[in-house]
Design an enzyme around this catalytic site. Structure first.
Site, PDB file in Angstrom:
ATOM      1  N   TYR A 144      81.356  69.676  30.236  1.00 14.91           N
ATOM      2  CA  TYR A 144      81.750  70.980  30.743  1.00 14.91           C
ATOM      3  C   TYR A 144      81.087  72.042  29.879  1.00 14.91           C
ATOM      4  CZ  TYR A 144      84.746  74.975  31.975  1.00 14.91           C
ATOM      5  OH  TYR A 144      85.222  76.194  32.389  1.00 14.91           O
ATOM      6  N   ASP A 239      75.690  72.455  23.199  1.00 18.91           N
ATOM      7  CA  ASP A 239      76.917  73.214  23.438  1.00 18.91           C
ATOM      8  C   ASP A 239      77.945  72.718  22.432  1.00 18.91           C
ATOM      9  OD1 ASP A 239      79.281  74.299  24.224  1.00 18.91           O
ATOM     10  OD2 ASP A 239      79.053  73.857  26.358  1.00 18.91           O
ATOM     11  N   LYS A 267      85.442  79.157  20.785  1.00 21.60           N
ATOM     12  CA  LYS A 267      86.683  78.577  20.257  1.00 21.60           C
ATOM     13  C   LYS A 267      86.928  78.885  18.765  1.00 21.60           C
ATOM     14  CE  LYS A 267      87.217  75.762  24.224  1.00 21.60           C
ATOM     15  NZ  LYS A 267      86.450  74.884  25.065  1.00 21.60           N
TER      16      LYS A 267
END
Ligand SMILES: *Cc1c(COP(=O)(O)O)cnc(C)c1O
Length: 427
Positions: A144, A239, A267
């Site tokens: 994702y 990522d 995050k």
């Protein structure tokens, strides 16, 4: 457990917000019970609006590596807020955070701040396309990368190489530029790269996958990607929105000794406030406006509150032997839960990386999306509900990772293991 207030709030939310939530997985759809609404959190604990206490393994899906409401982060925010929370002009804090990031990720020679992981990845893809002059990207099934149009694609079946959108509203004309391969499958990557010579701008990968449950890279996988990219003039985009500052201070790149051409973060670098960042080699990042012709902007980019929370978090992470500690906690949980499952005759596969763990309800080793999908999701849902009843708040889907924080105590871990034992008895 009494959840009257959560249920009442959920009903109200359903009339105002699609599905009652602002991000789909929060709705507990995979479990089939209403979600709990949160009142507050502190350290490893979280309390719902009915006053129930849980040990939290969601950790806001990754950012809360220090636990909730850490005193140093709260106090830093209290100092920043009265000075104004957004100016739309540069501040010293942005330089400090960019500098910390570059020290941890030397491959990020230049860094641009944005407001979410999604935004970081969308922007990085645009830069990769702008820099290479190529349109196609290659991603891995089950990874994702946020909800950008080009990224909402996984392989529909083994035969499909052209992307098919996972979401309504994504034009096929966009999705067709996204090629997909199974995670950990270098042969498939090589085949695609040869099938589309000089057309692939970048290969984007979660170097330690977290979004199909935790799936570490097979030996040689990341090295193989690096080599293919070097040979074919393709940019390698890591990522590290989850793995950055979690699996090691310098993320998977430090752990595996591989340099990406571009990296996306999010995050943890926002310490619980909305943030993202992307960066890479100077010669690539020079293409970004106002230096170059690749446009990307943001009203709240480099926001002082987000920079403050991020800086305070990184300052703590770099001072202590935190990653050894986090690794120890993760391995302890994984080993003990595995023992309990074996004793109770519940077939599981437990994957873990520092600060990440998934209990897959399958006997099959999980190395990619197809093997993750062999899990018994009904059994997971029962397990989740049993754990919740015992005050353990897990991610409400089989295909997510538990996030372990530095605030989880030995007592928390032992209580979690005991609860697993109880839950395994019942499912
Ligand atoms: C969470 C996540 C994103 C998206 O970040 P948001 O802040 O939710 O937009 C992108 N990539 C990975 C690997 C993620 O885990």
């Amino acid at each position: 457990m009494n959840r009257k207030r959560s249920i009442a709030l959920y009903r109200r939310a359903l009339g105002l917000i699609p599905g009652g939530v602002n991000s789909p997985v929060r709705a507990f759809k995979a479990i089939g019970i209403p979600p709990v609404f949160i009142e507050r959190a502190k350290g490893s604990k979280i309390w719902d609006v009915d006053g129930n206490e849980y040990i939290d393994y969601v950790g806001s899906w990754g950012p809360m590596i220090m636990g909730h409401a850490h005193p140093r982060i709260v106090s830093a925010l209290k100092k920043t807020a009265p000075k104004g929370t957004s100016f739309g002009a540069p501040t010293p804090l942005e330089i400090d955070l960019a500098n910390e990031i570059r020290k941890a990720f030397p491959s990020m020679e230049m860094v641009r701040m944005v407001s979410s992981g999604t935004e970081a990845v969308m922007s990085a893809i645009r830069v990769a396309r702008g820099y290479t002059g190529r349109n196609k990207i290659l991603k891995f099934e089950g990874c994702y990368h946020g909800h950008g149009d080009s990224l909402l694609v996984k392989a529909g079946s083994g035969a499909i190489t052209f992307g098919v959108p996972d979401s309504l509203g994504v034009p096929e004309d966009v999705a067709k530029h996204t090629l997909t391969a199974p995670y950990n499958d270098l042969d498939r990557v090589k085949a695609l790269v040869n099938q589309y010579p000089d057309q692939i701008a970048c290969i984007i990968v979660e170097p330690i996958a977290g979004n199909m449950g935790a799936v570490p890279p097979a030996r040689g996988f990341l090295e193989g990607l690096r080599q293919i990219c070097d040979e074919k003039g393709i940019l390698l985009l890591f990522d590290e929105v989850i793995s950055g500052f979690r699996v090691a201070f310098g993320g998977a790149q430090e752990l595996y000794g591989i340099k990406a051409d571009m990296t996306c973060l999010g995050k943890i670098i926002g310490g619980g406030l909305p943030v993202g960042a992307y960066g890479g080699k100077e010669k690539i990042m020079e293409g970004v406006a106002p230096l170059g012709g690749i446009y990307q902007a943001g009203t709240l980019s480099g926001n002082p509150m987000a920079m403050t929370a991020g800086l305070a978090t990184l300052e703590i992470l770099k001072t202590k032997k935190v990653y050894k500690d986090l690794e120890k906690k993760t391995v302890y949980l994984a080993e003990k839960i595995s023992e309990c499952a074996e004793e109770r005759g519940v077939p599981v596969t437990i994957n873990h990386a520092t600060g990440l763990l998934t209990v897959f309800f399958t006997e099959v080793p999980v190395k990619d999306y197809a093997t993750a999908k062999t899990s018994n999701t009904k059994r997971f849902a029962q397990f989740f509900i049993e754990m919740m009843e015992q005050g353990i708040y897990l991610p409400p889907s089989q295909f997510e990772a538990w996030f372990i924080s530095l605030a989880h105590t030995q007592k928390d871990l032992d209580r979690t293991i005991e609860s697993c034992e109880q839950a395994f008895k019942k499912i």
